[in-house]
Design a protein around this motif. Structure first.
Motif, PDB file in Angstrom:
ATOM      1  N   ARG A   1      -7.309  -2.712  -2.033  1.00 49.70           N
ATOM      2  CA  ARG A   1      -8.114  -2.296  -3.186  1.00 49.70           C
ATOM      3  C   ARG A   1      -7.820  -0.830  -3.525  1.00 49.70           C
ATOM      4  NH1 ARG A   1     -12.757  -0.609  -5.099  1.00 49.70           N
ATOM      5  NH2 ARG A   1     -13.229   0.500  -3.189  1.00 49.70           N
TER       6      ARG A   1
ATOM      7  N   THR B   1     -11.945  -1.633 -10.671  1.00 49.61           N
ATOM      8  CA  THR B   1     -10.590  -1.740 -10.146  1.00 49.61           C
ATOM      9  C   THR B   1      -9.835  -2.708 -11.011  1.00 49.61           C
ATOM     10  OG1 THR B   1     -11.290  -3.500  -8.745  1.00 49.61           O
ATOM     11  CG2 THR B   1     -11.340  -1.308  -7.815  1.00 49.61           C
ATOM     12  N   PHE B   2      -9.930  -2.477 -12.313  1.00 53.72           N
ATOM     13  CA  PHE B   2      -9.168  -3.380 -13.161  1.00 53.72           C
ATOM     14  C   PHE B   2      -7.723  -2.943 -13.080  1.00 53.72           C
ATOM     15  CE2 PHE B   2     -11.054  -0.061 -15.658  1.00 53.72           C
ATOM     16  CZ  PHE B   2      -9.998   0.472 -16.356  1.00 53.72           C
ATOM     17  N   THR B   3      -6.888  -3.888 -12.771  1.00 57.25           N
ATOM     18  CA  THR B   3      -5.478  -3.545 -12.625  1.00 57.25           C
ATOM     19  C   THR B   3      -4.690  -4.373 -13.607  1.00 57.25           C
ATOM     20  OG1 THR B   3      -5.267  -5.243 -10.991  1.00 57.25           O
ATOM     21  CG2 THR B   3      -5.717  -3.042 -10.187  1.00 57.25           C
ATOM     22  N   GLN B   4      -3.758  -3.718 -14.194  1.00 59.25           N
ATOM     23  CA  GLN B   4      -2.956  -4.447 -15.172  1.00 59.25           C
ATOM     24  C   GLN B   4      -1.839  -5.159 -14.438  1.00 59.25           C
ATOM     25  OE1 GLN B   4      -1.008  -2.065 -17.998  1.00 59.25           O
ATOM     26  NE2 GLN B   4      -1.048  -3.660 -19.553  1.00 59.25           N
ATOM     27  N   GLU B   5      -1.821  -6.455 -14.564  1.00 63.58           N
ATOM     28  CA  GLU B   5      -0.791  -7.213 -13.861  1.00 63.58           C
ATOM     29  C   GLU B   5       0.541  -7.003 -14.560  1.00 63.58           C
ATOM     30  OE1 GLU B   5      -1.595  -8.652 -11.145  1.00 63.58           O
ATOM     31  OE2 GLU B   5      -3.694  -8.176 -11.424  1.00 63.58           O
TER      32      GLU B   5
ATOM     33  N   GLN C   1       2.904   9.655   2.340  1.00 68.37           N
ATOM     34  CA  GLN C   1       2.671   8.241   2.089  1.00 68.37           C
ATOM     35  C   GLN C   1       1.280   7.904   2.593  1.00 68.37           C
ATOM     36  OE1 GLN C   1       5.791   6.134   4.036  1.00 68.37           O
ATOM     37  NE2 GLN C   1       7.171   6.375   2.310  1.00 68.37           N
ATOM     38  N   PRO C   2       0.659   6.945   1.971  1.00 73.26           N
ATOM     39  CA  PRO C   2      -0.676   6.588   2.460  1.00 73.26           C
ATOM     40  C   PRO C   2      -0.593   5.993   3.857  1.00 73.26           C
ATOM     41  CG  PRO C   2       0.052   5.059   0.779  1.00 73.26           C
ATOM     42  CD  PRO C   2       1.042   6.169   0.795  1.00 73.26           C
TER      43      PRO C   2
ATOM     44  N   ARG D   1      -2.494  -9.259  -5.176  1.00 75.97           N
ATOM     45  CA  ARG D   1      -3.077  -8.473  -6.262  1.00 75.97           C
ATOM     46  C   ARG D   1      -4.189  -9.247  -6.955  1.00 75.97           C
ATOM     47  NH1 ARG D   1       2.218  -5.657  -8.724  1.00 75.97           N
ATOM     48  NH2 ARG D   1       2.389  -4.054  -7.141  1.00 75.97           N
TER      49      ARG D   1
ATOM     50  N   THR E   1      -9.022  -7.449 -14.806  1.00 77.95           N
ATOM     51  CA  THR E   1     -10.170  -7.901 -14.042  1.00 77.95           C
ATOM     52  C   THR E   1     -11.037  -6.701 -13.797  1.00 77.95           C
ATOM     53  OG1 THR E   1      -9.050  -7.422 -12.041  1.00 77.95           O
ATOM     54  CG2 THR E   1      -8.850  -9.654 -12.893  1.00 77.95           C
TER      55      THR E   1
ATOM     56  N   CYS F   1       0.820  -1.211   0.000  1.00 80.86           N
ATOM     57  CA  CYS F   1       0.000   0.000   0.000  1.00 80.86           C
ATOM     58  C   CYS F   1       0.850   1.255   0.000  1.00 80.86           C
ATOM     59  CB  CYS F   1      -0.918   0.017   1.205  1.00 80.86           C
ATOM     60  SG  CYS F   1      -2.056  -1.343   1.201  1.00 80.86           S
ATOM     61  N   GLY F   2       2.135   1.137  -0.250  1.00 81.00           N
ATOM     62  CA  GLY F   2       2.940   2.342  -0.445  1.00 81.00           C
ATOM     63  C   GLY F   2       3.794   2.725   0.735  1.00 81.00           C
TER      64      GLY F   2
ATOM     65  N   GLY G   1      -7.833  -7.930  -6.572  1.00 76.45           N
ATOM     66  CA  GLY G   1      -8.257  -7.340  -7.847  1.00 76.45           C
ATOM     67  C   GLY G   1      -9.422  -8.078  -8.455  1.00 76.45           C
TER      68      GLY G   1
ATOM     69  N   LEU H   1      -4.580  -0.581  -5.252  1.00 81.14           N
ATOM     70  CA  LEU H   1      -4.641  -1.045  -6.639  1.00 81.14           C
ATOM     71  C   LEU H   1      -5.329  -0.010  -7.522  1.00 81.14           C
ATOM     72  CD1 LEU H   1      -5.490  -4.827  -6.310  1.00 81.14           C
ATOM     73  CD2 LEU H   1      -3.324  -3.767  -6.798  1.00 81.14           C
ATOM     74  N   VAL H   2      -6.380   0.615  -6.974  1.00 77.28           N
ATOM     75  CA  VAL H   2      -7.073   1.660  -7.741  1.00 77.28           C
ATOM     76  C   VAL H   2      -6.112   2.800  -8.031  1.00 77.28           C
ATOM     77  CG1 VAL H   2      -8.863   3.410  -7.618  1.00 77.28           C
ATOM     78  CG2 VAL H   2      -9.377   1.108  -6.926  1.00 77.28           C
TER      79      VAL H   2
ATOM     80  N   ARG I   1      -2.941   2.570  -8.299  1.00 75.46           N
ATOM     81  CA  ARG I   1      -1.993   2.088  -9.301  1.00 75.46           C
ATOM     82  C   ARG I   1      -2.588   2.212 -10.696  1.00 75.46           C
ATOM     83  NH1 ARG I   1       2.002  -2.023 -10.056  1.00 75.46           N
ATOM     84  NH2 ARG I   1       0.624  -3.432 -11.174  1.00 75.46           N
ATOM     85  N   THR I   2      -3.872   1.850 -10.789  1.00 74.77           N
ATOM     86  CA  THR I   2      -4.522   1.937 -12.095  1.00 74.77           C
ATOM     87  C   THR I   2      -4.660   3.382 -12.526  1.00 74.77           C
ATOM     88  OG1 THR I   2      -5.762   0.035 -11.398  1.00 74.77           O
ATOM     89  CG2 THR I   2      -6.476   1.103 -13.408  1.00 74.77           C
TER      90      THR I   2
END
Lengths: 193, 639
Positions: free
Chosen positions: A112, B309-313, B167-168, A73, B303, A42-43, A77, A115-116, A118-119
């Motif tokens: 989640r 929340t489609f993430t590219q692997e 940072q988160p 992931r 996905t 998560c960073g 995901g 990941l969001v 990241r996208t």
């Protein structure tokens, strides 16, 4: 579609073998490592290898980290059910599998979000952080009383995975131009909503 | 008078007059000082009036005279009622000057008292703060870095060297996550494994930055949601959850549309085919109701979830790289061979590719044509089917009528009776329908009305809620403003010099007031005493008169008879006359004494006017004017 076949073989193969490395750690220690690992995902900072150097070798550590990344992931995901996660884990012993599931449940929302994010950051250059300082120039070598506010804006950019800092100084008019441009961009985003 | 003079001198100094320290009262004012004080006051009161005159007395006598005249005129313009002229300034006497100065000081604008009511401008405050800070920093001596105390570090070190990196953070209470019941595992995590927020970021320096960032993002999200809810959400009359889910569905549809339009196959560019195939895959996974297993076999690394929340692997890219790498020849032949071979292969492949693309285009055209013709044919088919069924219906009717023809009469009667029966039934049904309809319509109207009423009510309430929201915001803003004003005033009050003179003045005034009260009491006492005395005197005079009249009568009666009594009567008359004279004399003495006192007072005031010195001055000035005049005359003669 060559990639499809490659995927399906890899899916249940090496990943679960790497996950089995986890069994070297006692089940009581396991949740701590997993949570620190999710922190890294998560960073924040990943767990340090030095603390586990007696358990795993460097190569093993790297492989374990990779496979854990994969696992979390994929599981989050795709919103996998418990059963699907179990399938991903293969024949990992039940205590460790439980630990992973627990951690997954507890941190699902957080992962989640990560990941969001990241996208969202899929363009070549993204803004990571920004900071500003306001400065008041009281006088210069020519004028005894200047009283001009200046904005020092520093942007932390990530350009193709490389951190780069951009600093700029703006006076009032330039700042207004920047703000109006940003507002126009925001309007476009709002229209999309 | 001393107190008054001190206040006057203080005010004059504030107005800008340069008064020496040893000048303690108005009596010590010279003509120059008076002129300067008056001009300065005039300039402060009305810059237009005072700017034309100089603050110093000119040497020439006539110029002095003119200056005095113009000053007197200016004072009269301001509304001074007392006697004033050039002599007031040139040949001053104390009371006149004092009253004039008092008038001017009272006229001085009290800008400081008015200005403090308004909050000072932000820029002015900032300037002041900057000035204070710089002054404080200049007052500190510079120290080498190793000797600095924390106090110095703040001002003398070159500023913070770490940058602002956020940072988160992971916090148990967050607006992002819904606040509903959290699962047991989550609570367990919070209880056992969650680190304190200060040790969460990897560098200690980024704790404040991360906290600020976290707070700001949540705050802005909450604000945005509130704005949207107030502007659009409330009007849609949905619960927040419904509104959210509806918006989500809308967005999902929109993105899908966008991607679909972008994924339209474009055969012109070669590179596009790859990406479009990716996109169609994505779309398949996107809109599909496919189960997770399906996605796995399909191998699309995209996905999708409720919120995209489609993430590219990352391994997707890796696989592509691997595929590309395997395509490269791995043999270790000589470079030229390799190159030639590669080129031949390349051209071969390119040819193949071109052929294939040409074929593809051809086949695509064929397919398009074929689909068009299929459409046409299927349309025709539908039309044919329709006409077919129509024809079948007509054939059925005609067949029935042909069947009925042989026994026409009977069938006709039967038919008629049937028709009548059905007509009756229709009427019956219609009446029944009417019966049912009327109450239903009434009910419908009633409900409609109710509904519209409700709607009105709800819209009224909505507008009320909006008003309330506005009001809340307004009052919050106002409160904030007031608070800042209050703070500012407090700081100003604290910075104000704690002057004791003010309290001393008030004490003095109170004392004076009490003195005046005492004096007034005494005066009333004396007045009443005087009145009593007057009364006594009057009473005594009356008694005397009456006693004298009675005695006079009695003695006069007896005097006719007796000689000795006559003598005593004469004495009585003489006594009375003497006494009257005596009283008269006493009264005269009193009035004369009073006159003497008046005159003495007058002498004193005249003495105060410095008549002698003024006269001398006037004489000198007169001589000076005569000299000037003669000099001027001589000049004229010479010229």
């Amino acid at each position: 579609m060559t990639s499809a076949s490659a995927d399906s073989t890899e899916e249940s193969g090496p990943e679960s073998i790497m996950i089995k490395l986890l069994e070297k750690l006692s089940p009581t220690e396991c949740p701590k490592l997993l949570h620190r690992f999710v922190d890294g995902l998560c960073g924040r900072s990943y767990p340090r290898r030095v603390e586990y150097s007696e358990v795993w070798s460097l190569i093993e550590w790297g492989e374990l980290m990779n496979s854990l990344t994969q696992l979390f992931r994929v599981a989050v995901g795709r919103m996998s059910s418990d059963q699907q996660v179990q399938e991903l884990l293969g024949d990992l012993d039940s205590a460790h599998a439980d630990a992973i599931l627990q951690c997954l449940h507890a941190r699902q929302e957080e992962i989640r979000q990560a990941l969001v994010d990241r996208t969202n950051g899929m363009s070549s250059t993204q803004l990571q952080d920004f900071n500003w300082q306001i400065k008041l120039a009281l006088s210069s070598d020519k004028l005894s009383s200047l009283n001009t506010p200046l904005l020092n804006l520093s942007l932390d950019l990530k350009e193709n995975g490389i951190q780069r800092a951009v600093n700029m100084e703006m006076n009032k008019e330039e700042l207004h131009t920047l703000i109006s441009a940003l507002e126009a961009a925001n309007k476009v985003v709002l229209q999309l909503k | 008078m001393e107190e008054v003079d001190r206040i006057l001198i203080h005010s004059l100094r504030q107005a800008g007059t340069d008064i020496d320290e040893d000048v303690q009262s108005v009596k010590q004012f010279t003509s120059e000082l008076i002129v300067e004080a008056v001009v300065r006051c005039l300039r402060v009161i009305d810059p237009g009036l005072g700017s034309g005159v100089s603050t110093t007395l000119p040497p020439g006598m006539s110029a002095r005279f003119r200056l005095g005249m113009s000053l007197a005129q200016a004072c009269q313009d301001l509304g001074y009622k007392g006697e004033i002229g050039y002599q007031t300034f040139l040949y001053s006497n104390e009371p006149e000057i004092r009253s004039l100065l008092m008038f001017l000081v009272e006229k001085l604008p009290r800008e400081s008292a008015e200005a403090s009511d308004q909050p000072a401008g932000k820029s002015a405050l900032l300037q002041k703060a900057i000035a204070a800070q710089i002054k404080a920093q200049l007052a500190l001596p510079w120290l080498p870095p190793s000797c600095r105390l924390p106090l110095h570090c703040k001002t003398q070190s070159p500023g913070p060297c770490h940058s602002f990196r956020a940072q988160p953070l992971s916090l148990p209470y967050s607006l992002k996550a819904p606040s509903k019941k959290q699962a047991k595992e989550v609570k367990e995590y919070w209880r056992v494994h969650l680190l304190p927020v200060t040790s969460q970021p990897s560098q200690h320096a980024s704790v404040p930055a991360s906290l600020l960032e976290n707070h700001v993002s949540e705050l802005s999200a909450a604000q945005e949601w509130e704005n949207e809810w107030n502007s659009q959400g409330l009007l849609s009359r949905l619960t927040p959850e419904d509104y959210r889910s509806r918006k989500r569905a809308r967005l999902q549809k929109r993105i899908e549309e966008q991607l679909r339009t972008a994924a339209q196959p474009r055969p012109d560019t070669h590179g596009a085919t790859r990406s479009t195939s990716d996109l169609t895959e994505l779309l398949n996974s996107f809109g599909g109701t496919a189960t997770g297993g399906d996605i796995l076999t399909k191998g699309t690394r995209f996905t999708h979830s409720e919120k995209f929340t489609f993430t590219q692997e990352p391994e997707k890219a890796a696989q592509q790289m691997a595929a590309a790498a395997s395509a490269l020849p791995s043999s270790h032949q000589s470079e030229e061979d390799l190159k030639a071979k590669q080129e031949a292969e390349l051209s071969d492949l390119q040819q193949q590719l071109q052929q294939l693309s040409v074929q593809m285009e051809e086949v695509g055209g064929d397919i398009r044509q074929l689909t068009v013709s299929i459409h046409q044919v299927s349309d025709e088919l539908k039309q044919r089917e329709l006409s077919n069924s129509e024809k079948q219906d007509t054939v059925k009717v005609k067949k029935q009528t042909i069947d009925l023809l042989p026994d026409a009469e009977n069938n006709l009667v039967k038919l008629q009776s049937l028709v009548e029966g059905s007509a009756k039934r229709v009427v019956h049904l219609a009446s029944q329908w009417e019966k049912h309809r009327a109450p239903l319509i009434d009910e419908h109207r009633r409900l409609k009305e109710l509904c519209s009423n409700r709607e009105m009510e709800s819209s009224m309430k909505l507008s009320e809620i909006k008003d309330l929201h506005d009001k809340i915001r307004h009052s919050a803003e106002e409160a904030k403003k007031k608070e800042s004003l209050y703070k500012q005033l407090i700081t100003e009050y604290e910075t104000l010099p704690k002057d004791v003179s003010r309290s001393a003045y008030t004490m003095r005034i109170l004392e004076i007031v009490s003195n005046i009260k005492k004096q007034k009491e005494e005066i009333t006492k004396i007045l009443s005493d005087t009145k009593e005395l007057q009364k006594e005197i009057n009473g005594l005079t009356g008694k005397l008169d009456r006693t004298f009249a009675v005695t006079d009568e009695l003695v006069f009666k007896d005097a006719k008879k007796d000689e000795s009594v006559r003598k005593s009567y004469k004495y009585l008359a003489a006594l009375h006359e003497n006494c009257t004279q005596l009283i008269q004399t006493i009264e005269d003495t009193g009035t004369i004494m009073r006159e003497i006192r008046d005159l003495e007072e007058q002498i004193e005031t005249e003495n105060g006017k410095k008549t002698v010195s003024n006269l001398e001055k006037i004489l000198e000035d007169y001589k000076a004017i005569r000299q000037e005049n003669s000099a001027l005359a001589a000049k004229i003669r010479d010229g």
